[in-house]
Scaffold this motif. Sequence first.
Motif, PDB file in Angstrom:
ATOM      1  N   PHE A   7       0.863  -1.198   0.000  1.00 20.63           N
ATOM      2  CA  PHE A   7       0.000   0.000   0.000  1.00 20.63           C
ATOM      3  C   PHE A   7       0.893   1.240   0.000  1.00 20.63           C
ATOM      4  CE2 PHE A   7      -2.741   3.216   2.069  1.00 20.63           C
ATOM      5  CZ  PHE A   7      -3.812   3.163   1.193  1.00 20.63           C
ATOM      6  N   PRO A   8       0.627   2.189  -0.916  1.00 16.13           N
ATOM      7  CA  PRO A   8       1.607   3.267  -1.133  1.00 16.13           C
ATOM      8  C   PRO A   8       1.683   4.330  -0.034  1.00 16.13           C
ATOM      9  CG  PRO A   8      -0.315   3.540  -2.565  1.00 16.13           C
ATOM     10  CD  PRO A   8      -0.473   2.220  -1.886  1.00 16.13           C
ATOM     11  N   ILE A   9       0.713   4.363   0.879  1.00 16.37           N
ATOM     12  CA  ILE A   9       0.752   5.408   1.911  1.00 16.37           C
ATOM     13  C   ILE A   9       1.238   4.812   3.229  1.00 16.37           C
ATOM     14  CG2 ILE A   9      -0.629   7.093   3.207  1.00 16.37           C
ATOM     15  CD1 ILE A   9      -2.560   7.157   0.781  1.00 16.37           C
ATOM     16  N   LYS A  10       2.420   5.248   3.645  1.00 15.84           N
ATOM     17  CA  LYS A  10       3.010   4.732   4.893  1.00 15.84           C
ATOM     18  C   LYS A  10       2.986   5.792   5.989  1.00 15.84           C
ATOM     19  CE  LYS A  10       4.703   1.039   2.704  1.00 15.84           C
ATOM     20  NZ  LYS A  10       3.872  -0.180   2.718  1.00 15.84           N
ATOM     21  N   LYS A  11       2.915   7.045   5.566  1.00 14.00           N
ATOM     22  CA  LYS A  11       2.972   8.139   6.541  1.00 14.00           C
ATOM     23  C   LYS A  11       2.040   9.271   6.084  1.00 14.00           C
ATOM     24  CE  LYS A  11       7.079   9.538   8.394  1.00 14.00           C
ATOM     25  NZ  LYS A  11       8.324  10.356   8.503  1.00 14.00           N
ATOM     26  N   VAL A  12       1.157   9.691   7.002  1.00 12.87           N
ATOM     27  CA  VAL A  12       0.168  10.724   6.669  1.00 12.87           C
ATOM     28  C   VAL A  12       0.399  11.962   7.530  1.00 12.87           C
ATOM     29  CG1 VAL A  12      -2.292  11.339   6.785  1.00 12.87           C
ATOM     30  CG2 VAL A  12      -1.611   9.105   5.885  1.00 12.87           C
ATOM     31  N   ALA A  77       5.599  18.422   5.133  1.00 10.02           N
ATOM     32  CA  ALA A  77       5.239  17.088   4.632  1.00 10.02           C
ATOM     33  C   ALA A  77       6.360  16.502   3.777  1.00 10.02           C
ATOM     34  CB  ALA A  77       3.939  17.163   3.838  1.00 10.02           C
ATOM     35  N   LYS A  78       6.942  17.344   2.905  1.00 13.52           N
ATOM     36  CA  LYS A  78       8.028  16.863   2.034  1.00 13.52           C
ATOM     37  C   LYS A  78       9.258  16.512   2.862  1.00 13.52           C
ATOM     38  CE  LYS A  78       7.634  20.278  -1.131  1.00 13.52           C
ATOM     39  NZ  LYS A  78       7.842  21.064  -2.351  1.00 13.52           N
ATOM     40  N   GLN A  79       9.556  17.404   3.816  1.00 14.98           N
ATOM     41  CA  GLN A  79      10.764  17.231   4.612  1.00 14.98           C
ATOM     42  C   GLN A  79      10.716  15.961   5.479  1.00 14.98           C
ATOM     43  OE1 GLN A  79      11.738  20.794   6.683  1.00 14.98           O
ATOM     44  NE2 GLN A  79      13.895  20.215   6.910  1.00 14.98           N
ATOM     45  N   CYS A  80       9.524  15.657   6.017  1.00 17.66           N
ATOM     46  CA  CYS A  80       9.450  14.511   6.928  1.00 17.66           C
ATOM     47  C   CYS A  80       9.118  13.215   6.170  1.00 17.66           C
ATOM     48  CB  CYS A  80       8.437  14.764   8.041  1.00 17.66           C
ATOM     49  SG  CYS A  80       6.737  14.677   7.485  1.00 17.66           S
ATOM     50  N   GLY A  81       8.963  13.320   4.873  1.00 18.18           N
ATOM     51  CA  GLY A  81       8.746  12.108   4.077  1.00 18.18           C
ATOM     52  C   GLY A  81       7.337  11.551   4.142  1.00 18.18           C
ATOM     53  N   ALA A  82       6.336  12.415   4.360  1.00 20.40           N
ATOM     54  CA  ALA A  82       4.943  11.954   4.347  1.00 20.40           C
ATOM     55  C   ALA A  82       4.553  11.603   2.911  1.00 20.40           C
ATOM     56  CB  ALA A  82       4.026  13.036   4.902  1.00 20.40           C
ATOM     57  N   ASP A  83       3.707  10.583   2.776  1.00 16.91           N
ATOM     58  CA  ASP A  83       3.231  10.190   1.444  1.00 16.91           C
ATOM     59  C   ASP A  83       1.934  10.894   1.087  1.00 16.91           C
ATOM     60  OD1 ASP A  83       5.215   8.030   1.278  1.00 16.91           O
ATOM     61  OD2 ASP A  83       3.997   7.137   2.878  1.00 16.91           O
ATOM     62  N   ALA A  84       1.207  11.352   2.109  1.00 13.17           N
ATOM     63  CA  ALA A  84      -0.124  11.903   1.857  1.00 13.17           C
ATOM     64  C   ALA A  84      -0.458  12.945   2.918  1.00 13.17           C
ATOM     65  CB  ALA A  84      -1.169  10.793   1.873  1.00 13.17           C
ATOM     66  N   ILE A  85      -1.418  13.822   2.578  1.00 14.63           N
ATOM     67  CA  ILE A  85      -1.914  14.822   3.531  1.00 14.63           C
ATOM     68  C   ILE A  85      -3.419  14.664   3.651  1.00 14.63           C
ATOM     69  CG2 ILE A  85      -2.265  17.298   3.958  1.00 14.63           C
ATOM     70  CD1 ILE A  85       0.414  17.836   2.694  1.00 14.63           C
ATOM     71  N   ILE A 315     -12.917   7.388   7.451  1.00 14.50           N
ATOM     72  CA  ILE A 315     -11.553   7.931   7.351  1.00 14.50           C
ATOM     73  C   ILE A 315     -10.635   6.873   6.725  1.00 14.50           C
ATOM     74  CG2 ILE A 315      -9.588   8.849   8.643  1.00 14.50           C
ATOM     75  CD1 ILE A 315     -11.955  10.761   8.704  1.00 14.50           C
ATOM     76  N   THR A 316     -10.789   5.636   7.185  1.00 15.76           N
ATOM     77  CA  THR A 316     -10.013   4.535   6.601  1.00 15.76           C
ATOM     78  C   THR A 316     -10.298   4.412   5.105  1.00 15.76           C
ATOM     79  OG1 THR A 316      -9.886   3.302   8.663  1.00 15.76           O
ATOM     80  CG2 THR A 316      -9.740   2.012   6.641  1.00 15.76           C
ATOM     81  N   GLN A 317     -11.587   4.525   4.750  1.00 17.02           N
ATOM     82  CA  GLN A 317     -11.939   4.423   3.329  1.00 17.02           C
ATOM     83  C   GLN A 317     -11.321   5.563   2.518  1.00 17.02           C
ATOM     84  OE1 GLN A 317     -13.196   1.866   1.884  1.00 17.02           O
ATOM     85  NE2 GLN A 317     -13.739   0.757   3.744  1.00 17.02           N
ATOM     86  N   MET A 318     -11.283   6.762   3.093  1.00 15.02           N
ATOM     87  CA  MET A 318     -10.653   7.893   2.382  1.00 15.02           C
ATOM     88  C   MET A 318      -9.175   7.609   2.120  1.00 15.02           C
ATOM     89  SD  MET A 318     -12.215  11.224   4.395  1.00 15.02           S
ATOM     90  CE  MET A 318     -11.655  12.512   3.265  1.00 15.02           C
ATOM     91  N   ILE A 319      -8.498   7.028   3.122  1.00 12.66           N
ATOM     92  CA  ILE A 319      -7.073   6.728   2.974  1.00 12.66           C
ATOM     93  C   ILE A 319      -6.874   5.638   1.919  1.00 12.66           C
ATOM     94  CG2 ILE A 319      -5.042   5.799   4.161  1.00 12.66           C
ATOM     95  CD1 ILE A 319      -6.250   7.106   6.760  1.00 12.66           C
ATOM     96  N   ARG A 320      -7.724   4.607   1.959  1.00 12.65           N
ATOM     97  CA  ARG A 320      -7.624   3.510   0.984  1.00 12.65           C
ATOM     98  C   ARG A 320      -7.835   4.035  -0.432  1.00 12.65           C
ATOM     99  NH1 ARG A 320     -11.174  -0.203   0.757  1.00 12.65           N
ATOM    100  NH2 ARG A 320      -9.805  -1.861   0.048  1.00 12.65           N
ATOM    101  N   VAL A 321      -8.856   4.888  -0.568  1.00  8.88           N
ATOM    102  CA  VAL A 321      -9.156   5.450  -1.891  1.00  8.88           C
ATOM    103  C   VAL A 321      -7.973   6.290  -2.397  1.00  8.88           C
ATOM    104  CG1 VAL A 321     -10.585   7.218  -3.009  1.00  8.88           C
ATOM    105  CG2 VAL A 321     -11.665   5.378  -1.698  1.00  8.88           C
TER     106      VAL A 321
END
Lengths: 513, 174
Positions: A7-12, A77-85, A315-321
């Motif tokens: 799953f491509p999102i590891k950090k939000v 977000a870029k600096q800390c390596g987040a995949d998503a906001i 919220i989980t569904q939003m992240i999955r989508v």
Amino acid sequence: MTLSPDFPIKKVLIANRGEIAVRILRSCRDLGIDTVAVYSDADRNALHVRFANEAFPLGGNTPAESYLRGDAILAIAKQCGADAIHPGFGFLSENGAFAEAVEAAGLRFIGPSSHAMAVMGDKLASRKAMVAADVPVVPGGTDAVKDAAAAAEAAEEIGYPVMLKASAGGGGKGIRVVENPEEIETAFTTASGEAQNAFGDGRMYVEKYLVEPRHIEIQVLGDKHGNVLHFGERECSLQRRHQKLIEEAPSPVIDEATRQRMGSAAVAAAKAVDYVSAGTVEFLWSKGEFYFLEMNTRIQVEHGITEEVYGVDLITQMIRVAGDETIEDCVGLIPRGHAIEVRLNAEDPENNFLPSLGTIRNLRWPGGPGVRIDSSVYRGMDVTPYYDSMLAKLIAYGRDREQARRRMLRILQELHVGGVKTSAGVALQLLQTKGFREGNYDTGFLERYMEDQDAREVARDLPDDLEEIAVMVAAIYRQRAGARRHIKPTADGHATNSWVAQARREQHGGQVR
Amino acid sequence: MKYFLKTQSGREFELEISAGNADSYSIKIGDRTIQADFTDVDRLGQHAAIFDGRSFAASIEESDEQHLLVNIAGETFTIIAQDEREKAADAVASQGPPRAEVVKASMPGVIVSLAVAAGDVLEPGAPVAVLEAMKMQNEVACLHGGVVEEVLIEAGQSVEANQPLIKLAPAPQE
């Protein structure tokens, strides 16, 4: 729910604060996704900061100085390596430019496209899109009419009752409700004359007049593969100046057939703008008919009651989508039971619902079966003037409406918030009104309840003599405070009383320890 | 000890409390006597009250010793509670000449506008300023009224809760 290892999102990064930031963070943690908080100076001690894996300061106190600073948040977000906001609600959640900037930076925006936000954020554009998608809108109100004959023609097309509204409008002048064709000529002449005098413009709009309107909204969820599902309705008519106080799902007036009709209309509305993620289509409902009001292109405060009756984590569904998954596992979910939400706001209902600021000095949360508390409040928290006044969402779930109502009564009685005034007391009263018990209320109910104390129809669940009980409590409290003043502990820990102290003072020439 | 209590609904009560052993009390209200057991749970406002066997979770907050907020079973009552001496003192004060007054900010926020200037004569309850917090505007009014002696703040200024805003001298007597 578990995510696949790839799953491509590891950090939000959560670009929000308060209750919704904590809510998003909880779903992330349940999924095993790392969380990043951002915070203003005022929120240094906030729960969303303490519960996150990482936290970075934005500085400042006001939203403009902190949570509205899209560039600063994206840089973090870029600096800390987040995949998503995840933007939550309010702040940057419906800011198309921010959503685009996030995507342009190679991160995922957990929400809809900027295109969907732009169309739905514009009154005229969204109405046009809805008409094209065959979603019912409030009839009339688009073209001004210049004489009584034209008004009568328009009214015939729309259907009575109609409302005549001055094109220049304002201050209640030039407004008439017309019940039948016989009245329209006189109504037009007087209202138009009034408008001509007041604004120098006698042109009028003719619009459908909605009797006892209710605010009923449909939760939708779309994915990136073209699927859109609805999760039934939420009844949000208990509101005041567009601030909702109590919501429930399902609505007491919606049957299964209407639910499917409204659900299909909401799905059509969402598909018209290629909607992805969670969103809400708001309708006005009157006498069995419903009309599109607007679409909120974000997660909403009251999403929790839908989660309870559909057994889904939105919220989980939003992240999955956002991570390109489909919503196929939500197909065929049906509503079970009943959920009621009370918004616990730091406000003073006796003083026109003005914000009540201060420090939360005491806190006692309810618990037990059917109780869900979504909150960011802790003892010692300062309620500051910088952000909105919502402290928590209290959610009661029951097998049926009456069980949910009784649970909410219990929740509001078990709850105690010390240090600020809250909306809990007025919610407790509203739950006991005849109108709420019977599910018979419209968007004007709360306002009428607050303004006309004599017209309140209440069948109390609580004892009738609580005022007298409170008075006895107050008297004993004072008696005890008086007794304490006479017996104060001395520095060496021994209790003494004022007579002894007086004697010592005399003995030692005024030296009292 | 005798107490005179008034609630926000306007009802007035007269009670006599006598202390027994430890946390027990007897309450005389009208022609009834009620046995009470009353404990302070956390010294933060939560109390446990049992009146003739009926049990209540009571929360109490005081703005000063005579002005109490009492929450019983989720309902909050605003109560003024006075003993005999305080009631007598109040009666004397209300007959005396009007007092000087300092209008204070009801909550922290920003002063959006000022409605008064030095020398203005204000009626009781007249608005003096508009205070904004949480995007909501709140009118600040004086209580007794009088002549504006000094304006202590400017429009646009941030203020703390209870910060003095306006000083009023008693209105000239007719």
